[in-house]
Scaffold this motif. Structure first.
Motif, PDB file in Angstrom:
ATOM      1  N   UNK A   1       9.021  34.039-104.859  1.00 42.39           N
ATOM      2  CA  UNK A   1      10.166  33.710-104.009  1.00 42.39           C
ATOM      3  C   UNK A   1      10.690  32.320-104.358  1.00 42.39           C
ATOM      4  N   UNK A   2      11.966  32.107-104.168  1.00 45.61           N
ATOM      5  CA  UNK A   2      12.573  30.820-104.522  1.00 45.61           C
ATOM      6  C   UNK A   2      11.877  29.646-103.825  1.00 45.61           C
ATOM      7  N   UNK A   3      11.493  29.843-102.562  1.00 40.62           N
ATOM      8  CA  UNK A   3      10.849  28.763-101.819  1.00 40.62           C
ATOM      9  C   UNK A   3       9.507  28.379-102.455  1.00 40.62           C
ATOM     10  N   UNK A   4       8.733  29.385-102.854  1.00 42.00           N
ATOM     11  CA  UNK A   4       7.451  29.111-103.505  1.00 42.00           C
ATOM     12  C   UNK A   4       7.682  28.398-104.830  1.00 42.00           C
ATOM     13  N   UNK A   5       8.680  28.839-105.589  1.00 47.56           N
ATOM     14  CA  UNK A   5       8.964  28.212-106.875  1.00 47.56           C
ATOM     15  C   UNK A   5       9.318  26.728-106.695  1.00 47.56           C
ATOM     16  N   UNK A   6      10.135  26.439-105.693  1.00 54.77           N
ATOM     17  CA  UNK A   6      10.511  25.045-105.456  1.00 54.77           C
ATOM     18  C   UNK A   6       9.281  24.209-105.080  1.00 54.77           C
ATOM     19  N   UNK A   7       8.423  24.787-104.265  1.00 56.90           N
ATOM     20  CA  UNK A   7       7.234  24.051-103.844  1.00 56.90           C
ATOM     21  C   UNK A   7       6.254  23.851-105.005  1.00 56.90           C
ATOM     22  N   UNK A   8       6.141  24.844-105.876  1.00 55.26           N
ATOM     23  CA  UNK A   8       5.282  24.694-107.052  1.00 55.26           C
ATOM     24  C   UNK A   8       5.791  23.556-107.928  1.00 55.26           C
ATOM     25  N   UNK A   9       7.072  23.546-108.201  1.00 52.07           N
ATOM     26  CA  UNK A   9       7.631  22.503-109.047  1.00 52.07           C
ATOM     27  C   UNK A   9       7.480  21.128-108.408  1.00 52.07           C
ATOM     28  N   UNK A  10       7.655  21.071-107.091  1.00 54.22           N
ATOM     29  CA  UNK A  10       7.505  19.784-106.401  1.00 54.22           C
ATOM     30  C   UNK A  10       6.063  19.290-106.493  1.00 54.22           C
ATOM     31  N   UNK A  11       5.114  20.220-106.345  1.00 58.71           N
ATOM     32  CA  UNK A  11       3.711  19.832-106.448  1.00 58.71           C
ATOM     33  C   UNK A  11       3.388  19.349-107.858  1.00 58.71           C
ATOM     34  N   UNK A  12       3.878  20.051-108.869  1.00 57.85           N
ATOM     35  CA  UNK A  12       3.635  19.642-110.244  1.00 57.85           C
ATOM     36  C   UNK A  12       4.245  18.275-110.534  1.00 57.85           C
ATOM     37  N   UNK A  13       5.391  18.006-109.938  1.00 57.36           N
ATOM     38  CA  UNK A  13       6.032  16.705-110.134  1.00 57.36           C
ATOM     39  C   UNK A  13       5.190  15.579-109.527  1.00 57.36           C
ATOM     40  N   UNK A  14       4.453  15.892-108.448  1.00 55.25           N
ATOM     41  CA  UNK A  14       3.598  14.876-107.814  1.00 55.25           C
ATOM     42  C   UNK A  14       2.266  14.701-108.540  1.00 55.25           C
ATOM     43  N   UNK A  15       1.884  15.715-109.318  1.00 55.98           N
ATOM     44  CA  UNK A  15       0.627  15.654-110.057  1.00 55.98           C
ATOM     45  C   UNK A  15       0.795  14.758-111.284  1.00 55.98           C
ATOM     46  N   UNK A  16      -0.202  13.939-111.570  1.00 55.90           N
ATOM     47  CA  UNK A  16      -0.168  13.141-112.794  1.00 55.90           C
ATOM     48  C   UNK A  16      -0.637  14.040-113.935  1.00 55.90           C
TER      49      UNK A  16
END
Length: 335
Positions: free
Chosen positions: A271-286
């Motif tokens: 789902x689009x919401x999950x995709x956005x949250x995955x990308x946001x989490x990856x952006x916060x990960x070093x």
């Protein structure tokens, strides 16, 4: 920059839960070989994606498989336990593994409402009032726990070893000022670490810090975050994908599940919401190459004044996880 690991005994789809505990022990041996400073384990209850519900039990096994690395909890959730019992458990660990034991404590009440009810922690309709009361109860529990550990309580904890067991507070917001008042080191991660005012919050902690007899003379800060090193930034993000997906999905389903393989995740429809949250989490990960991650950690340490980094990396591939640990240690000069 001291480097340590927090391992949450992450389960993997299609594999027995118990396998994750053996993976934790193997990772601890590897961390010791790399010369890392600490190896901590976590406490989670009723979470499908985490096999570790009892840090003292797991630490006993990890201690038996290692010989020198410091071991601890990140952390014991003190609202679930009587301070006397926690003190006894960690005194036993210190007797079994002398001079190697840390005790990190937090105050999470549980991941879901059924878990909180099972732990006898139903906050009721007034959640804000319950949280405020919980903060005061946590402070009292920490002070009682410390009294048991330093021998000033009316009950003498056995076995008596004569050694101090360092206490650390997993702190968010109000917890920083509590730790300062009690003269305890803090472990900072999650939203607090990512906030724009983390520097001000830690400055307030350091300013308010009051040493306690037998404790550290100065404030101490450890930062905890996901950090993944690979040959390319794209490879590092792919290694971090299963954890990011599990975290994103938990916000939709309320269930933090086992890690899934990147190949399975990429072949599924999100789902689009999950995709956005995955990308946001990856952006916060070093997640990146060794120079990229080192530069990011140096900036973080500069911004927070932290003395130590506690990496909580998880990957689907267990061999890749050990290699990522080795690469991170090498990037920071630890191996």
């Amino acid at each position: 920059m001291r480097l340590s690991l927090l391992d949450r005994s992450r389960t993997r789809a299609g594999r027995p839960d118990g396998e994750a505990l053996h993976d934790t022990i193997a990772r601890a041996r590897h961390a010791e070989e790399l010369g890392l400073h600490r190896f901590w384990v976590a406490e989670h209850h009723g979470v499908p994606g985490v096999a570790s519900g009892s840090p003292p039990v797991l630490l006993a096994a990890v201690g038996a498989a290692t010989s020198s690395i410091r071991l601890g909890s990140g952390g014991v959730m003190l609202p679930h336990h009587q301070p006397l019992v926690v003190a006894e458990q960690f005194r036993m660990l210190d007797a079994l593994h002398p001079g190697r034991i840390d005790l990190g404590v937090g105050r999470s009440l549980g991941f879901t409402a059924p878990v909180r009810r099972a732990l006898r922690h139903d906050p009721g309709p007034d959640v804000d009032a319950a949280l405020a009361a919980g903060a005061e109860a946590f402070a009292a529990d920490v002070e009682e726990l410390r009294a048991h550990l330093d021998g000033t309580a009316e009950v003498t904890v056995r076995p008596a070893t004569g050694r101090a067991i360092p206490l650390h507070v997993l702190a968010t917001g109000r917890g920083l000022l509590l730790a300062a008042r009690l003269g305890l080191p803090v472990v900072v991660g999650g939203p607090v670490l990512a906030s724009a005012d983390v520097g001000d919050a830690l400055a307030a902690y350091r300013s308010a810090f009051r040493p306690h007899p037998g404790g550290p003379e100065r404030p101490q800060v450890m930062v905890s975050l996901d950090a993944v090193v690979a040959d390319t930034a794209a490879e590092a993000r792919e290694l971090a994908l299963p954890e990011a997906h599990a975290m994103a999905l938990s916000r939709t389903t309320g269930e933090f599940g086992p890690l899934q393989s990147p190949a399975d995740l990429r072949s599924a429809a999100w789902p689009d919401q999950v995709r956005r949250r995955v990308e946001a989490h990856l952006d916060r990960t070093l997640a990146g190459t060794a120079p990229q991650v080192r530069a990011a950690l140096e900036e973080l340490v500069e911004r927070t004044g932290a003395e130590e980094v506690l990496a909580s990396t998880s990957t689907w591939d267990r061999a890749a996880l050990l290699e990522a640990d080795r690469a991170l240690a090498a990037a920071l000069g630890g191996s």
